[in-house]
Design an enzyme around this catalytic site. Structure first.
Site, short mmCIF file in Angstrom:
data_model
loop_
_atom_site.label_atom_id
_atom_site.label_comp_id
_atom_site.label_asym_id
_atom_site.label_seq_id
_atom_site.Cartn_x
_atom_site.Cartn_y
_atom_site.Cartn_z
N GLY A 51 9.80 -45.19 1.14
CA GLY A 51 10.08 -44.23 2.21
C GLY A 51 10.30 -42.82 1.69
N CYS A 52 11.06 -42.70 0.62
CA CYS A 52 11.35 -41.38 0.06
C CYS A 52 10.10 -40.73 -0.52
CB CYS A 52 12.46 -41.48 -0.98
SG CYS A 52 14.03 -42.02 -0.26
N THR A 53 9.23 -41.54 -1.09
CA THR A 53 7.97 -41.02 -1.62
C THR A 53 7.10 -40.51 -0.47
OG1 THR A 53 8.06 -42.46 -3.54
CG2 THR A 53 5.89 -41.59 -2.94
#
Length: 163
Positions: A51-53
């Protein structure tokens, strides 16, 4: 007492708390150095997670159009400098990633608190985005945002993409 005061979350019109954090190269970055520019400060839980990527790459891919409208982007996580350096290099990120290992900045911005996951309650980083005006005042505060599609939604909420 307002909901913002109870949760520690920032509200429109609040002056953003000042901070100095190290970026992925180990250099100090101070929020006040962005005065005179609109600044998007987004908090994410962990570098190199799916998700953060996705969220970081969405900001990367939108950075030129955001900059053309006067916005700067700062990503903040509790990761250490070495992890941020790897993440920035691997994903070719073109904006500063800042290390908030003691999560003091996240706490000051209301982006650290109680989370629930599969019935488990714990303290952690709450994915959040705070947009500051040129004077360092909050013009938009979003908490518990979704990683996927967040940049597109943010652009709509800022009136950049009206669709």
């Amino acid at each position: 007492m307002s909901a913002a005061e109870k949760t520690g979350r920032l509200a429109i019109g609040d002056v953003a708390p000042e901070f100095t954090l190290k970026d992925s190269a180990g250099s100090e970055v101070t929020l006040s150095s962005f005065r005179g520019q609109k600044t998007i400060v987004y908090f994410y839980p962990a570098a190199s997670t799916p998700g953060c990527t996705k969220q970081a790459c969405d900001f990367r891919d939108s950075i030129e159009s955001l900059k053309s409208l006067g916005y700067q982007v700062l990503g903040v996580s509790p990761d250490g400098v070495a992890k941020l350096e790897k993440f920035a290099a691997k994903e070719e990120l073109n904006f500063p990633l800042l290390s908030d290992e003691d999560h003091a900045v996240a706490e000051a911005y209301g982006a650290w608190g109680e989370k629930k996951n599969y019935g488990r309650i714990y303290e952690g980083l709450i994915r959040s985005t705070i947009v500051l005006d040129e004077e360092g005042k909050v013009s938009l505060a979003q908490y518990n945002v979704r990683a996927t599609g967040h940049v597109a939604k943010l652009r709509r909420d800022l009136g950049i993409d009206p669709k």
